[in-house]
Design a protein around this motif. Structure first.
Motif, PDB file in Angstrom:
ATOM      1  N   GLY A  98       0.792  -1.216   0.000  1.00  9.84           N
ATOM      2  CA  GLY A  98       0.000   0.000   0.000  1.00  9.84           C
ATOM      3  C   GLY A  98       0.826   1.267   0.000  1.00  9.84           C
ATOM      4  N   ARG A  99       2.093   1.160   0.367  1.00  2.00           N
ATOM      5  CA  ARG A  99       2.962   2.339   0.383  1.00  2.00           C
ATOM      6  C   ARG A  99       3.509   2.662  -1.002  1.00  2.00           C
ATOM      7  NH1 ARG A  99       6.949   1.946   5.509  1.00  2.00           N
ATOM      8  NH2 ARG A  99       6.938   4.187   5.169  1.00  2.00           N
ATOM      9  N   ARG A 100       3.351   1.723  -1.950  1.00  3.01           N
ATOM     10  CA  ARG A 100       3.868   1.963  -3.297  1.00  3.01           C
ATOM     11  C   ARG A 100       2.962   2.916  -4.056  1.00  3.01           C
ATOM     12  NH1 ARG A 100       5.296  -3.550  -6.262  1.00  3.01           N
ATOM     13  NH2 ARG A 100       6.032  -1.991  -7.751  1.00  3.01           N
ATOM     14  N   LEU A 101       3.553   3.707  -4.921  1.00  2.00           N
ATOM     15  CA  LEU A 101       2.795   4.657  -5.721  1.00  2.00           C
ATOM     16  C   LEU A 101       2.055   3.938  -6.844  1.00  2.00           C
ATOM     17  CD1 LEU A 101       5.425   7.536  -6.025  1.00  2.00           C
ATOM     18  CD2 LEU A 101       3.493   7.367  -4.430  1.00  2.00           C
ATOM     19  N   PHE A 110      -2.064   0.216  -4.818  1.00  2.00           N
ATOM     20  CA  PHE A 110      -2.032  -1.180  -4.376  1.00  2.00           C
ATOM     21  C   PHE A 110      -2.823  -1.404  -3.081  1.00  2.00           C
ATOM     22  CE2 PHE A 110       1.587  -0.479  -7.071  1.00  2.00           C
ATOM     23  CZ  PHE A 110       1.694  -1.640  -7.810  1.00  2.00           C
ATOM     24  N   GLY A 111      -3.752  -0.482  -2.789  1.00  2.00           N
ATOM     25  CA  GLY A 111      -4.531  -0.613  -1.561  1.00  2.00           C
ATOM     26  C   GLY A 111      -5.382  -1.865  -1.512  1.00  2.00           C
ATOM     27  N   ARG A 112      -5.787  -2.384  -2.682  1.00  2.00           N
ATOM     28  CA  ARG A 112      -6.612  -3.586  -2.719  1.00  2.00           C
ATOM     29  C   ARG A 112      -5.895  -4.818  -2.160  1.00  2.00           C
ATOM     30  NH1 ARG A 112     -12.124  -3.942  -3.399  1.00  2.00           N
ATOM     31  NH2 ARG A 112     -12.856  -2.468  -4.951  1.00  2.00           N
ATOM     32  N   ALA A 113      -4.592  -4.721  -1.971  1.00  3.39           N
ATOM     33  CA  ALA A 113      -3.864  -5.843  -1.375  1.00  3.39           C
ATOM     34  C   ALA A 113      -4.418  -6.183   0.002  1.00  3.39           C
ATOM     35  CB  ALA A 113      -2.375  -5.513  -1.279  1.00  3.39           C
ATOM     36  N   GLU A 114      -5.014  -5.203   0.696  1.00  6.17           N
ATOM     37  CA  GLU A 114      -5.613  -5.478   2.000  1.00  6.17           C
ATOM     38  C   GLU A 114      -6.777  -6.454   1.873  1.00  6.17           C
ATOM     39  OE1 GLU A 114      -6.486  -2.411   4.834  1.00  6.17           O
ATOM     40  OE2 GLU A 114      -4.870  -1.143   4.076  1.00  6.17           O
ATOM     41  N   ASP A 115      -7.545  -6.341   0.775  1.00  3.08           N
ATOM     42  CA  ASP A 115      -8.660  -7.268   0.569  1.00  3.08           C
ATOM     43  C   ASP A 115      -8.156  -8.688   0.305  1.00  3.08           C
ATOM     44  OD1 ASP A 115     -10.470  -5.180   0.860  1.00  3.08           O
ATOM     45  OD2 ASP A 115     -10.347  -4.669  -1.269  1.00  3.08           O
ATOM     46  N   LEU A 116      -7.048  -8.799  -0.451  1.00  2.00           N
ATOM     47  CA  LEU A 116      -6.451 -10.116  -0.669  1.00  2.00           C
ATOM     48  C   LEU A 116      -5.937 -10.693   0.647  1.00  2.00           C
ATOM     49  CD1 LEU A 116      -4.508  -9.518  -4.019  1.00  2.00           C
ATOM     50  CD2 LEU A 116      -6.728 -10.631  -3.686  1.00  2.00           C
ATOM     51  N   ALA A 117      -5.375  -9.835   1.483  1.00  2.00           N
ATOM     52  CA  ALA A 117      -4.932 -10.291   2.803  1.00  2.00           C
ATOM     53  C   ALA A 117      -6.112 -10.796   3.615  1.00  2.00           C
ATOM     54  CB  ALA A 117      -4.226  -9.155   3.546  1.00  2.00           C
ATOM     55  N   GLY A 118      -7.273 -10.165   3.427  1.00  2.00           N
ATOM     56  CA  GLY A 118      -8.473 -10.625   4.117  1.00  2.00           C
ATOM     57  C   GLY A 118      -8.848 -12.042   3.726  1.00  2.00           C
TER      58      GLY A 118
END
Length: 322
Positions: A98-101, A110-118
């Motif tokens: 999520g810190r990547r531009l 890349f904020g959607r990576a949190e949903d994959l982590a879910g």
């Protein structure tokens, strides 16, 4: 402009209020204290790293006591605590991504990576339920004497304390940075802490002359994990389908509709991208409104939306004059 207060809910009192606060913690507006995605992701990384260490130490202490006691209830609780500790790994990766531009390929970042982590969290919870359930059923058919009951009781208390410390920390940081995934994982840890107390009840049952209390409590823990699994899978599914709390949509529409000169609000859409909330909409102004005035109003109301709603990232408003 009509201002909407971010604290649009009341406080509950008594026992029901305490239970509501315990499992549905009161949420203050994190957008007031965090306005930088990099800072928020950094705090998230720190939170999952520290909680991983605490839960790993808690589970290892319990596993040592499982080896000398043979308690299946404690084993079920320990397996679940290990899986809970491991849920910090995909969350850490998600916060790091999520810190990547944003790039030309991933234009939303890349904020959607949190949903994959879910999804990883859901899979780990399901695995822990299977392991705990199978072992509990096996012990019901083939009872095994439980030794060192005092140590088993101590292990249950250790599990509760470790999980509650992690729960408080995750929820507090999750509120501050606006991460629904981190808050949910904190509630996950809190539920784990309560299942650790169930191990203590198993020990009390054995001391009272009921030896099957241990595997029965193990099954109860399995049921608790399944309930948690259902709730977590439901929440993750909603996020993957861009579901948001309808109250957020109503609050956003209220703010936009009461901006000076706005005649109509259409195509209002909200979606979570990681731990940031994206808002899109179309504002119609009456014919003859100078574009400069409409643009100034739009900029002001966008700031108001950020003030009122939690963890707002982008506010994309289109102006039409007709």
């Amino acid at each position: 402009m009509t201002s909407v207060h971010a604290h649009g809910h009341g406080h509950r009192h008594g026992l029901s209020g305490w239970l509501h606060e315990l499992f549905v913690p009161h949420s203050h507006d994190p957008a007031r204290s965090v306005d930088d995605v990099l800072e928020a992701s950094g705090q998230g990384i720190r939170a999952v790293t520290i909680s991983l260490a605490v839960l790993a130490l808690t589970a290892m202490a319990q596993l040592t006591i499982v080896a000398v006691s043979g308690s299946v209830a404690l084993l079920a609780d320990t397996v679940h605590n290990f899986s809970d500790a491991l849920t910090a790994v995909p969350l850490w990766i998600a916060f790091a991504l999520g810190r990547r531009l944003a790039t030309d390929r991933y234009t939303y970042g890349f904020g959607r990576a949190e949903d994959l982590a879910g999804l990883c969290v859901v899979a780990m919870i399901a695995l822990s339920a299977v392991v705990a359930g199978v072992e509990s059923v096996r012990r019901l058919g083939t009872p095994v004497p439980i030794e060192n009951l005092g140590w088993v009781l101590v292990a249950g208390l250790i599990g509760f304390a470790g999980n509650e410390v992690v729960a408080v920390y995750r929820i507090r940081v999750g509120r501050r940075i606006g991460s629904a995934a981190l808050v949910a994982d904190g509630l996950h840890a809190r539920t784990d802490g309560l299942t650790s107390l169930a191990v203590v009840l198993g020990v009390v049952g054995i001391w009272s002359g009921f030896p099957l209390a241990d595997p029965i409590v193990g099954l109860l823990i399995t049921l608790a994990i399944l309930v948690l699994l259902w709730g977590t899978a439901r929440d993750v599914g909603r996020r993957l389908l861009d579901g948001v709390d309808p109250d957020l949509t109503h609050r956003a529409r209220h703010v936009l509709a009461h901006a000076p000169g706005v005649v109509e609000v259409t195509d209002l859409r909200l979606r979570w991208i990681g731990h940031r909330l994206a808002v899109q909409g179309r504002l119609r102004f009456p014919l003859g409104t100078p574009l400069a005035a409409a643009d100034a109003t739009t900029a002001t109301v966008a700031d108001e939306v950020r003030r009122v709603l939690p963890a707002v990232g982008t506010v994309d408003l289109v102006v039409t004059v007709r």
